[in-house]
Scaffold this motif. Structure first.
Motif, PDB file in Angstrom:
ATOM      1  N   CYS A 193     -51.069  56.149 102.568  1.00 27.53           N
ATOM      2  CA  CYS A 193     -49.985  56.702 101.747  1.00 27.53           C
ATOM      3  C   CYS A 193     -50.260  56.494 100.261  1.00 27.53           C
ATOM      4  CB  CYS A 193     -48.658  56.055 102.130  1.00 27.53           C
ATOM      5  SG  CYS A 193     -48.029  56.494 103.764  1.00 27.53           S
ATOM      6  N   MET A 194     -50.771  55.320  99.901  1.00 32.07           N
ATOM      7  CA  MET A 194     -51.049  55.050  98.492  1.00 32.07           C
ATOM      8  C   MET A 194     -52.181  55.926  97.975  1.00 32.07           C
ATOM      9  SD  MET A 194     -48.717  53.045  97.701  1.00 32.07           S
ATOM     10  CE  MET A 194     -49.271  52.906  96.011  1.00 32.07           C
ATOM     11  N   VAL A 195     -53.185  56.157  98.809  1.00 31.64           N
ATOM     12  CA  VAL A 195     -54.275  57.055  98.399  1.00 31.64           C
ATOM     13  C   VAL A 195     -53.744  58.467  98.191  1.00 31.64           C
ATOM     14  CG1 VAL A 195     -56.406  58.154  99.179  1.00 31.64           C
ATOM     15  CG2 VAL A 195     -56.097  55.699  99.487  1.00 31.64           C
ATOM     16  N   ALA A 196     -52.869  58.928  99.104  1.00 30.02           N
ATOM     17  CA  ALA A 196     -52.285  60.265  98.958  1.00 30.02           C
ATOM     18  C   ALA A 196     -51.465  60.371  97.676  1.00 30.02           C
ATOM     19  CB  ALA A 196     -51.416  60.579 100.175  1.00 30.02           C
ATOM     20  N   ILE A 197     -50.698  59.338  97.362  1.00 27.80           N
ATOM     21  CA  ILE A 197     -49.914  59.336  96.123  1.00 27.80           C
ATOM     22  C   ILE A 197     -50.831  59.347  94.908  1.00 27.80           C
ATOM     23  CG2 ILE A 197     -48.346  57.945  94.721  1.00 27.80           C
ATOM     24  CD1 ILE A 197     -47.043  57.000  97.333  1.00 27.80           C
ATOM     25  N   PHE A 198     -51.899  58.567  94.954  1.00 29.19           N
ATOM     26  CA  PHE A 198     -52.820  58.501  93.830  1.00 29.19           C
ATOM     27  C   PHE A 198     -53.529  59.842  93.607  1.00 29.19           C
ATOM     28  CE2 PHE A 198     -57.094  57.582  92.118  1.00 29.19           C
ATOM     29  CZ  PHE A 198     -56.730  56.996  90.915  1.00 29.19           C
ATOM     30  N   VAL A 199     -53.926  60.487  94.696  1.00 25.00           N
ATOM     31  CA  VAL A 199     -54.587  61.793  94.579  1.00 25.00           C
ATOM     32  C   VAL A 199     -53.642  62.800  93.940  1.00 25.00           C
ATOM     33  CG1 VAL A 199     -55.493  63.740  95.894  1.00 25.00           C
ATOM     34  CG2 VAL A 199     -56.196  61.414  96.468  1.00 25.00           C
ATOM     35  N   ARG A 200     -52.395  62.807  94.381  1.00 30.97           N
ATOM     36  CA  ARG A 200     -51.408  63.717  93.809  1.00 30.97           C
ATOM     37  C   ARG A 200     -51.193  63.435  92.326  1.00 30.97           C
ATOM     38  NH1 ARG A 200     -48.983  68.695  94.641  1.00 30.97           N
ATOM     39  NH2 ARG A 200     -46.850  68.679  93.822  1.00 30.97           N
ATOM     40  N   TYR A 201     -51.146  62.160  91.991  1.00 26.49           N
ATOM     41  CA  TYR A 201     -50.927  61.787  90.595  1.00 26.49           C
ATOM     42  C   TYR A 201     -52.090  62.262  89.720  1.00 26.49           C
ATOM     43  CZ  TYR A 201     -50.611  58.939  86.406  1.00 26.49           C
ATOM     44  OH  TYR A 201     -50.572  58.522  85.099  1.00 26.49           O
ATOM     45  N   VAL A 202     -53.319  62.013  90.159  1.00 28.18           N
ATOM     46  CA  VAL A 202     -54.484  62.422  89.374  1.00 28.18           C
ATOM     47  C   VAL A 202     -54.516  63.936  89.223  1.00 28.18           C
ATOM     48  CG1 VAL A 202     -57.010  62.504  89.356  1.00 28.18           C
ATOM     49  CG2 VAL A 202     -55.836  60.391  90.006  1.00 28.18           C
ATOM     50  N   TYR A 203     -54.224  64.651  90.307  1.00 29.75           N
ATOM     51  CA  TYR A 203     -54.234  66.125  90.256  1.00 29.75           C
ATOM     52  C   TYR A 203     -53.190  66.635  89.263  1.00 29.75           C
ATOM     53  CZ  TYR A 203     -53.306  70.917  91.786  1.00 29.75           C
ATOM     54  OH  TYR A 203     -53.091  72.267  91.816  1.00 29.75           O
TER      55      TYR A 203
END
Length: 414
Positions: A193-203
């Motif tokens: 979940c944290m990786v998914a949130i981080f990917v969304r944030y960077v994008y």
């Protein structure tokens, strides 16, 4: 009754107890904050309840073990000798009786905390990807979130009960797996979940930067990770940052807890082979240190979620003396200087604006606000009067191209 601990480690024991009591205070403050802000069923509230209870159980164990140290160590050695293959004794670092019951409760609390964190991460991921804005998913996800909170409380109870099954009690590997399965699953799913949130944030961050360069304008957003988050009660716009810090530290704590269990297996194996209990200073110091990780989540929860602007203000209003609060709000404490230098023309404009404000405030009948004299300053609200006097002095005495502009606290004076 005096402590039975060796005199060489009495200082260590007192230090650990003080550390634990402060942790208990931190948990108590968080429980008070969530109740005061009507967040009694939130994820933070659940974590606050669990950390409060687990820290209290740790303090009870400490008093029991420190006061009756020789008796406890002797009883543990005798039980380890009589049951050398018991995984329960190995993984709990030889705990029996009251200590064993408290160890089971803390194991339950750690598992429930980990589940609450992972379901919270799942909920934040829904907000970041705006999944709850979709009509077909909103009701389903709301039910999932409600079920997740219930599972956070119920599932660890089931795993703890399974640890008492006779078949599990005969296998160290099975006991170790069931004792930590919830922690490991939570760590794995929470990391996803944290990786998914981080990917969304960077994008999203990349798109915002690109758009700002194209339009040559700055974008002020109230979003994190590209989606709008609603902040209320004890939360602020740094929620995702605070949660990320908490998740990382709690993950380290969970791994540390597993390492200590492995250390307990080694100690239990050694005790079963000894001809007498190990009452050495080194063993006593090791047993004391093993109590340190338990209260640590209480500090983490308060530092991360109890330091928002809302919580700080509420704590200050409640606990600071009224005289300190009034002094803090007194306009005579102004102005404060900033490190930013501005041209003299800006200072002139500042004076003009303040005079205009004073003109309307005092109800002067003069033709122009510039006619306001030093005598009429007595009718001007204190913040404006301080600022006009300060700026006038700066203009008349400064030979530099820029001067220090005071940072004025906003005033509600009318």
């Amino acid at each position: 009754m005096a402590f039975q601990l060796p005199a060489e480690v009495l200082g260590d024991a007192v230090g650990v107890l003080v550390f634990s009591f402060f942790a208990l205070i931190c948990s108590g403050l968080m429980v008070w904050l969530v109740w005061s802000h009507q967040e009694r069923t939130s994820y933070v509230a659940g974590l606050a309840y669990l950390t409060l209870l687990s820290t209290a159980s740790s303090i009870v164990s400490q008093f029991h073990d420190f006061v009756l140290y020789n008796d406890v160590m002797t009883a543990q050695w005798q039980y380890a000798r009589a049951h050398p293959e018991s995984p329960e004794i190995k993984i709990s670092n030889g705990a029996i009786g009251l200590d064993l019951g408290l160890w089971y409760f803390r194991q339950y609390a750690y598992s429930a905390e980990s589940l609450l964190v992972v379901f919270w991460a799942f909920s934040l991921m829904q907000s970041v990807y705006e999944l709850t804005n979709r009509y077909r998913l909103k009701e389903f996800l709301n039910r999932m979130n409600s079920i997740g909170r219930i599972m956070s409380v119920v599932l660890p109870i089931l795993t703890i009960c399974l640890l008492r099954v006779q078949a599990v009690q005969k296998s160290t590997a099975a006991f170790f797996f069931l004792a930590n399965v919830v922690l490991m699953i939570s760590l794995a799913f929470g990391s996803l979940c944290m990786v998914a949130i981080f990917v969304r944030y960077v994008y999203t961050r990349g798109r915002v930067v690109q758009q700002s360069r194209t339009e040559d304008s700055s974008t002020n957003a109230t979003t994190q990770g590209g989606s709008t988050l609603k902040f209320k009660g004890i939360y602020d716009r740094w929620l995702l940052t605070r949660f990320t810090i908490a998740f990382i530290v709690l993950s380290v704590f969970e791994l540390t807890n597993i390492i200590f269990q492995l250390n307990g297996i080694e100690n239990s194996n050694d005790d079963s082979k000894m001809e007498q209990p190990d009452l050495s200073v080194e063993r006593a110091h090791e047993n004391i240190v093993l109590f340190l990780p338990g209260p640590a989540p209480s500090y983490l929860l308060f530092i991360v979620f109890g330091t928002t602007a809302q919580c700080r203000k509420y704590i200050a209003t409640t606990f600071l003396p009224k005289s300190w609060q009034r002094k803090k709000e007194t306009p005579l404490d102004l102005p404060f200087h900033s490190t930013h230098s501005v041209p003299r023309a800006s200072l002139s404009n500042s004076i003009k604006g303040l005079r205009m404000s004073a003109f309307h405030t005092t109800g002067s009948t003069s033709d122009s606000p510039n006619n306001i004299t030093d005598n009429s300053l007595s009718q001007i609200p204190i913040p404006d009067k301080v600022a006009i006097t300060f700026l006038r002095r700066e203009l008349s005495t400064s030979d530099d191209d820029g001067v220090e502009l005071p940072v004025m606290r906003p005033s509600n004076s009318v």
